[in-house]
Design a protein around this motif. Structure first.
Motif, mmCIF file in Angstrom:
data_model
loop_
_atom_site.group_PDB
_atom_site.id
_atom_site.type_symbol
_atom_site.label_atom_id
_atom_site.label_comp_id
_atom_site.label_asym_id
_atom_site.label_seq_id
_atom_site.Cartn_x
_atom_site.Cartn_y
_atom_site.Cartn_z
ATOM 1 N N TRP A 8 36.261 43.059 44.396
ATOM 2 C CA TRP A 8 37.185 42.777 43.294
ATOM 3 C C TRP A 8 38.587 42.441 43.755
ATOM 4 O O TRP A 8 39.327 41.752 43.074
ATOM 5 C CB TRP A 8 37.243 43.994 42.347
ATOM 6 C CG TRP A 8 37.662 45.263 43.028
ATOM 7 C CD1 TRP A 8 36.870 46.190 43.621
ATOM 8 C CD2 TRP A 8 39.007 45.741 43.194
ATOM 9 N NE1 TRP A 8 37.602 47.212 44.139
ATOM 10 C CE2 TRP A 8 38.933 46.969 43.892
ATOM 11 C CE3 TRP A 8 40.265 45.263 42.819
ATOM 12 C CZ2 TRP A 8 40.069 47.712 44.220
ATOM 13 C CZ3 TRP A 8 41.397 46.015 43.149
ATOM 14 C CH2 TRP A 8 41.283 47.221 43.838
ATOM 15 N N ASN A 9 38.938 42.907 44.971
ATOM 16 C CA ASN A 9 40.299 42.668 45.461
ATOM 17 C C ASN A 9 40.430 41.371 46.248
ATOM 18 O O ASN A 9 41.478 41.082 46.806
ATOM 19 C CB ASN A 9 40.742 43.837 46.345
ATOM 20 C CG ASN A 9 39.789 44.092 47.508
ATOM 21 O OD1 ASN A 9 38.871 43.298 47.760
ATOM 22 N ND2 ASN A 9 39.982 45.180 48.215
ATOM 23 N N GLY A 10 39.331 40.558 46.318
ATOM 24 C CA GLY A 10 39.398 39.283 47.014
ATOM 25 C C GLY A 10 39.082 39.362 48.493
ATOM 26 O O GLY A 10 39.078 38.350 49.180
ATOM 27 N N GLU A 11 38.792 40.561 49.028
ATOM 28 C CA GLU A 11 38.508 40.738 50.443
ATOM 29 C C GLU A 11 37.006 40.616 50.707
ATOM 30 O O GLU A 11 36.173 40.994 49.873
ATOM 31 C CB GLU A 11 38.997 42.112 50.923
ATOM 32 C CG GLU A 11 40.513 42.292 50.851
ATOM 33 C CD GLU A 11 41.233 41.478 51.904
ATOM 34 O OE1 GLU A 11 40.592 41.129 52.922
ATOM 35 O OE2 GLU A 11 42.421 41.188 51.724
ATOM 36 N N PHE A 151 39.784 52.676 41.822
ATOM 37 C CA PHE A 151 39.082 51.780 42.743
ATOM 38 C C PHE A 151 40.079 51.436 43.849
ATOM 39 O O PHE A 151 41.067 50.743 43.624
ATOM 40 C CB PHE A 151 38.589 50.536 42.009
ATOM 41 C CG PHE A 151 37.709 50.880 40.833
ATOM 42 C CD1 PHE A 151 36.363 51.129 41.019
ATOM 43 C CD2 PHE A 151 38.237 50.983 39.550
ATOM 44 C CE1 PHE A 151 35.553 51.457 39.947
ATOM 45 C CE2 PHE A 151 37.438 51.309 38.476
ATOM 46 C CZ PHE A 151 36.089 51.554 38.676
ATOM 47 N N ILE A 152 39.795 51.940 45.039
ATOM 48 C CA ILE A 152 40.774 51.955 46.133
ATOM 49 C C ILE A 152 40.240 51.139 47.303
ATOM 50 O O ILE A 152 39.038 51.135 47.585
ATOM 51 C CB ILE A 152 41.035 53.404 46.575
ATOM 52 C CG1 ILE A 152 41.516 54.247 45.379
ATOM 53 C CG2 ILE A 152 42.028 53.478 47.731
ATOM 54 C CD1 ILE A 152 41.440 55.743 45.605
ATOM 55 N N LEU A 170 36.865 56.724 43.108
ATOM 56 C CA LEU A 170 37.042 58.102 42.659
ATOM 57 C C LEU A 170 37.008 58.056 41.137
ATOM 58 O O LEU A 170 37.976 57.634 40.501
ATOM 59 C CB LEU A 170 38.365 58.689 43.172
ATOM 60 C CG LEU A 170 38.416 58.953 44.682
ATOM 61 C CD1 LEU A 170 39.814 59.388 45.095
ATOM 62 C CD2 LEU A 170 37.411 60.021 45.077
ATOM 63 N N ARG A 171 35.889 58.471 40.561
ATOM 64 C CA ARG A 171 35.679 58.316 39.120
ATOM 65 C C ARG A 171 35.870 59.631 38.375
ATOM 66 O O ARG A 171 35.691 60.712 38.930
ATOM 67 C CB ARG A 171 34.274 57.783 38.834
ATOM 68 C CG ARG A 171 34.043 56.344 39.303
ATOM 69 C CD ARG A 171 32.590 55.950 39.020
ATOM 70 N NE ARG A 171 32.350 54.545 39.326
ATOM 71 C CZ ARG A 171 32.476 53.563 38.443
ATOM 72 N NH1 ARG A 171 32.859 53.830 37.204
ATOM 73 N NH2 ARG A 171 32.241 52.313 38.783
ATOM 74 N N ARG A 203 43.465 51.299 38.721
ATOM 75 C CA ARG A 203 43.094 52.442 37.882
ATOM 76 C C ARG A 203 42.721 51.961 36.497
ATOM 77 O O ARG A 203 43.464 51.184 35.874
ATOM 78 C CB ARG A 203 44.269 53.428 37.779
ATOM 79 C CG ARG A 203 43.902 54.711 37.008
ATOM 80 C CD ARG A 203 45.115 55.579 36.767
ATOM 81 N NE ARG A 203 46.013 54.942 35.814
ATOM 82 C CZ ARG A 203 47.317 55.210 35.738
ATOM 83 N NH1 ARG A 203 47.869 56.049 36.582
ATOM 84 N NH2 ARG A 203 48.072 54.609 34.829
ATOM 85 N N LEU A 204 41.559 52.423 36.001
ATOM 86 C CA LEU A 204 41.098 52.087 34.664
ATOM 87 C C LEU A 204 40.763 53.365 33.920
ATOM 88 O O LEU A 204 40.385 54.365 34.524
ATOM 89 C CB LEU A 204 39.861 51.182 34.719
ATOM 90 C CG LEU A 204 40.022 49.842 35.449
ATOM 91 C CD1 LEU A 204 38.677 49.138 35.529
ATOM 92 C CD2 LEU A 204 41.043 48.958 34.751
ATOM 93 N N ALA A 205 40.886 53.330 32.604
ATOM 94 C CA ALA A 205 40.525 54.490 31.806
ATOM 95 C C ALA A 205 39.018 54.736 31.902
ATOM 96 O O ALA A 205 38.227 53.795 31.831
ATOM 97 C CB ALA A 205 40.933 54.273 30.347
#
Length: 207
Positions: A8-11, A151-152, A170-171, A203-205
């Motif tokens: 998701w981060n393009g990597e 999401f790290i 980490l959810r 970070r998402l809810a």
């Protein structure tokens, strides 16, 4: 089977993606309950105001006064100008309000992600090698006021410049809760100049 995937981060990371990650419309792999934030809408274009053509020439009235038909024509023309001008004003005001709301939503999202980055840290003394592979423990301190998923992306580097980035989830971190987990790199590195750092946080809810 591909050798790597785009997160998701393009990597790019070695195949396969973490369990539960899925490809999305942008071609990247995302966690099952996450989705790319919707892109910010461009500001509404300023309405183009086209001057009205001049009213047709009306000859001067005869001495017996203006006819009823002529008076009715002038009233209709005045009403058209009034209504047309009112519509233009409404479009301009509505566009400005919509643009301000979009800008506010974008600013709020960016601010919340900056806050999430400040809540995420490397646990001291945990950056080390295990069987030649770098590992580290990452902790989040949720001060957002709501249950959140983090999401790290953690990056490992050594003195040679070799580097590897690894995703970590980490959810279900409750408001006021601290939660940590360890993550291990997929490329062997040297202990000489070994560094571990968090480079991206989303970070998402929690759902």
């Amino acid at each position: 089977m591909p050798d790597s995937y785009v997160a998701w981060n393009g990597e790019n990371y070695p195949w396969p993606p973490p369990q539960g990650w899925e490809p999305r419309s942008d071609g990247r792999y995302w966690p099952a309950n996450a989705a790319p934030p919707a892109p910010a809408a461009p500001p509404a274009p300023a309405p183009t105001i086209t001057p009205m053509a001049g009213a047709p020439y009306i000859p001067p009235p005869k001495k017996d006064g203006m006819s009823g038909a002529m008076k009715a024509l002038l009233i209709v023309l005045a009403a058209v100008v009034f209504l047309f001008g009112g519509c233009i004003a409404a479009v301009a005001i509505g566009g400005a309000v919509f643009s301000d709301r979009i800008e506010t939503v974008v600013d709020d999202f960016v601010e919340s992600q900056d806050e999430a980055a400040r809540q995420t840290s490397i646990v001291d003394g945990t950056c080390r090698l295990e069987d030649g592979f770098p590992t580290v423990e990452v902790e989040v301190n949720n001060t957002s006021g709501g249950r959140s998923d983090y999401f790290i992306t953690v990056e490992f580097t050594d003195k040679s410049g070799e580097k590897t980035g690894v995703p970590l989830e980490l959810r279900g971190v409750d408001s006021g809760e601290r939660k940590s987990d360890s993550v291990t790199g997929l490329v062997e590195l040297s202990n000489d100049g070994l560094m571990c750092q968090v480079i991206e946080v989303l970070r998402l809810a929690s759902r």
